[in-house]
Design a protein around this motif. Structure first.
Motif, PDB file in Angstrom:
ATOM      1  N   UNK A   1      14.809  85.963  42.498  1.00 52.67           N
ATOM      2  CA  UNK A   1      15.497  86.840  43.172  1.00 52.67           C
ATOM      3  C   UNK A   1      16.266  87.576  42.248  1.00 52.67           C
ATOM      4  N   UNK A   2      16.128  88.921  41.954  1.00 51.01           N
ATOM      5  CA  UNK A   2      17.113  89.568  41.102  1.00 51.01           C
ATOM      6  C   UNK A   2      17.971  90.426  41.952  1.00 51.01           C
ATOM      7  N   UNK A  62      18.620  84.180  40.787  1.00 50.30           N
ATOM      8  CA  UNK A  62      18.411  82.724  41.145  1.00 50.30           C
ATOM      9  C   UNK A  62      16.784  82.486  41.258  1.00 50.30           C
ATOM     10  N   UNK A  63      16.375  81.125  41.019  1.00 51.02           N
ATOM     11  CA  UNK A  63      15.097  80.684  41.003  1.00 51.02           C
ATOM     12  C   UNK A  63      14.958  79.861  42.373  1.00 51.02           C
ATOM     13  N   UNK A  64      14.070  80.305  43.144  1.00 53.58           N
ATOM     14  CA  UNK A  64      13.574  79.478  44.287  1.00 53.58           C
ATOM     15  C   UNK A  64      12.220  78.987  44.137  1.00 53.58           C
ATOM     16  N   UNK A  65      12.165  77.473  44.387  1.00 56.06           N
ATOM     17  CA  UNK A  65      10.898  76.670  44.266  1.00 56.06           C
ATOM     18  C   UNK A  65      10.397  76.300  45.537  1.00 56.06           C
ATOM     19  N   UNK A  66       8.960  76.643  45.969  1.00 52.76           N
ATOM     20  CA  UNK A  66       8.346  76.127  47.290  1.00 52.76           C
ATOM     21  C   UNK A  66       7.141  75.507  46.567  1.00 52.76           C
ATOM     22  N   UNK A 124      16.844  93.578  47.141  1.00 50.25           N
ATOM     23  CA  UNK A 124      16.734  92.531  45.798  1.00 50.25           C
ATOM     24  C   UNK A 124      15.294  93.204  45.463  1.00 50.25           C
ATOM     25  N   UNK A 125      14.968  92.498  43.932  1.00 52.24           N
ATOM     26  CA  UNK A 125      13.716  92.700  43.395  1.00 52.24           C
ATOM     27  C   UNK A 125      13.401  91.243  43.305  1.00 52.24           C
ATOM     28  N   UNK A 126      12.009  90.920  43.863  1.00 50.34           N
ATOM     29  CA  UNK A 126      11.611  89.549  43.776  1.00 50.34           C
ATOM     30  C   UNK A 126      10.185  89.370  42.966  1.00 50.34           C
ATOM     31  N   UNK A 127      10.343  88.448  42.074  1.00 51.20           N
ATOM     32  CA  UNK A 127       9.069  88.266  41.108  1.00 51.20           C
ATOM     33  C   UNK A 127       8.486  86.546  41.427  1.00 51.20           C
ATOM     34  N   UNK A 128       7.416  86.830  41.965  1.00 48.49           N
ATOM     35  CA  UNK A 128       6.737  85.408  42.350  1.00 48.49           C
ATOM     36  C   UNK A 128       5.568  85.037  41.540  1.00 48.49           C
ATOM     37  N   UNK A 129       5.557  83.901  41.074  1.00 45.18           N
ATOM     38  CA  UNK A 129       4.495  83.176  40.133  1.00 45.18           C
ATOM     39  C   UNK A 129       3.703  82.275  41.142  1.00 45.18           C
ATOM     40  N   UNK A 130       2.868  82.552  41.735  1.00 41.40           N
ATOM     41  CA  UNK A 130       2.062  81.645  42.610  1.00 41.40           C
ATOM     42  C   UNK A 130       0.842  81.030  42.208  1.00 41.40           C
TER      43      UNK A 130
END
Length: 341
Positions: A327-328, A311-315, A256-262
């Motif tokens: 997650x792409x 999908x969007x995952x929020x922590x 998967x490709x993961x794009x994270x904005x932290x």
């Protein structure tokens, strides 16, 4: 005739609604498979209230089963059923139970939406109306008039952003997915531009960085991706105090490709996280409005990502910042742009 009757019987058994034929004493003479699964009916010639053990239902039957009855059943906790009775002949009646859980949920969502949009529009309209009346009634100097017009302009911008977000959300909800297979975009360039926009929004108040280690090409619509990332970056800047950090990571994790904005912002309490992508849901209504949000940003993000199977995952942890991770799926990634594109 026997074959035709069997086809009709098979069709009735495939119906999702529960159908039960009762005699004049409310004993079961026939039922379809849906009724058998719902009420665990075993055999015929037994009273219906042996299987529907509900005082309200019994009273409804005794009173003639007139108006439809909304009923909950212990066999299906959390579900609501609409029960109707129809007379089929002089000695038999047809009982139909239809699951209306989803219908009631959608009705509640529509009511909430109307109430929320009314509230969101009424607030700036009230402010605008108040300032206009003041300007008409009072002889104001140039500075006061300019302040009032500035306030009116800000409230007008709030309404404009709200309408624009509603139009974007409506488009995402109702447009059919398009074919993106032949149009991979350079996500490295796109993220670089969007991070630059976020730095301009921050005005030097935050440290905003970008790390690119994932594939260069992503099969998606550029405008959709801009909408998603811009919403996440704008929220990160708005809810991170001055001197905080915002980091954008694009990487490959497995297939998967993961794009994270932290960010290192104010964070979100755990009980709010499951509802963040609901339309107009706000952790703190006053704080969100002060920051210029419409309450639709994360709902737009969710619906945009659904078009791509992402999908969007929020922590998040209150007082320690948040991470919004996308997650792409592997089929959306490309190592190079297709020839001729």
């Amino acid at each position: 005739m026997a074959a035709e009757l069997e086809r009709v019987r098979a069709a009735v058994h495939r119906m999702p609604d529960s159908l039960i034929v009762l005699d004049r004493s409310n004993q079961i003479e026939w039922y379809n498979r849906a009724a058998e699964g719902l009420l665990a009916i075993v055999g015929i010639r037994r009273p219906i209230y042996h299987f529907v053990r509900d005082p309200e239902f019994n009273t409804w039957l005794e009173d003639g089963a007139g108006a439809p009855l909304e009923l909950t059943l212990p066999q299906r906790p959390g579900h609501l059923f609409l029960v109707r009775m129809f007379r089929s002949d002089e000695t038999h009646r047809l009982l139909i139970a239809h699951d209306i859980t989803e219908q009631r949920r959608l009705d509640a969502m529509r009511r909430d939406f109307v109430a929320n949009i009314s509230h969101e529009i009424r607030t700036p309209l009230t402010v605008i109306s108040g300032f206009v009346e003041t300007m008409l009634d009072l002889d104001l100097d140039d500075d006061s008039r300019r302040q009032y017009l500035d306030a009116i302009g800000k409230q007008s911008d709030t309404m404009r952003r709200l309408i624009e977000d509603l139009l974007i959300l409506a488009k995402l909800e109702h447009d059919l997915p398009r074919d993106f297979e032949n149009t991979p975009i350079d996500i490295h360039d796109l993220l670089t531009i969007l991070v630059g926009d976020a730095q301009a929004l921050s005005g030097g108040r935050h440290q905003i960085s970008l790390r690119l280690s994932g594939p260069q090409w992503l099969k998606a619509d550029a405008l959709d991706l801009q909408t998603v990332v811009r919403n996440l970056l704008t929220n990160a800047v708005r809810y991170t105090p001055e001197g905080g950090q915002v980091t954008v990571d694009w990487e490959r994790q497995g297939t998967e490709g993961v794009l994270c904005v932290r960010d290192t912002g104010i964070g979100i309490a755990a009980e709010h996280i499951p509802r963040l992508t609901e339309r107009f849901y706000r952790v703190d209504r006053g704080r969100s409005r002060d920051s210029g949000g419409t309450g639709l940003g994360l709902a737009i993000v969710k619906h945009a990502l659904q078009r791509y199977g992402a999908t969007l995952e929020i922590t998040s942890k209150l007082g320690h910042g948040s991470c919004f991770s996308i997650q792409w799926p592997a089929e959306r990634l490309a190592t190079e742009r297709k020839q001729g594109d």
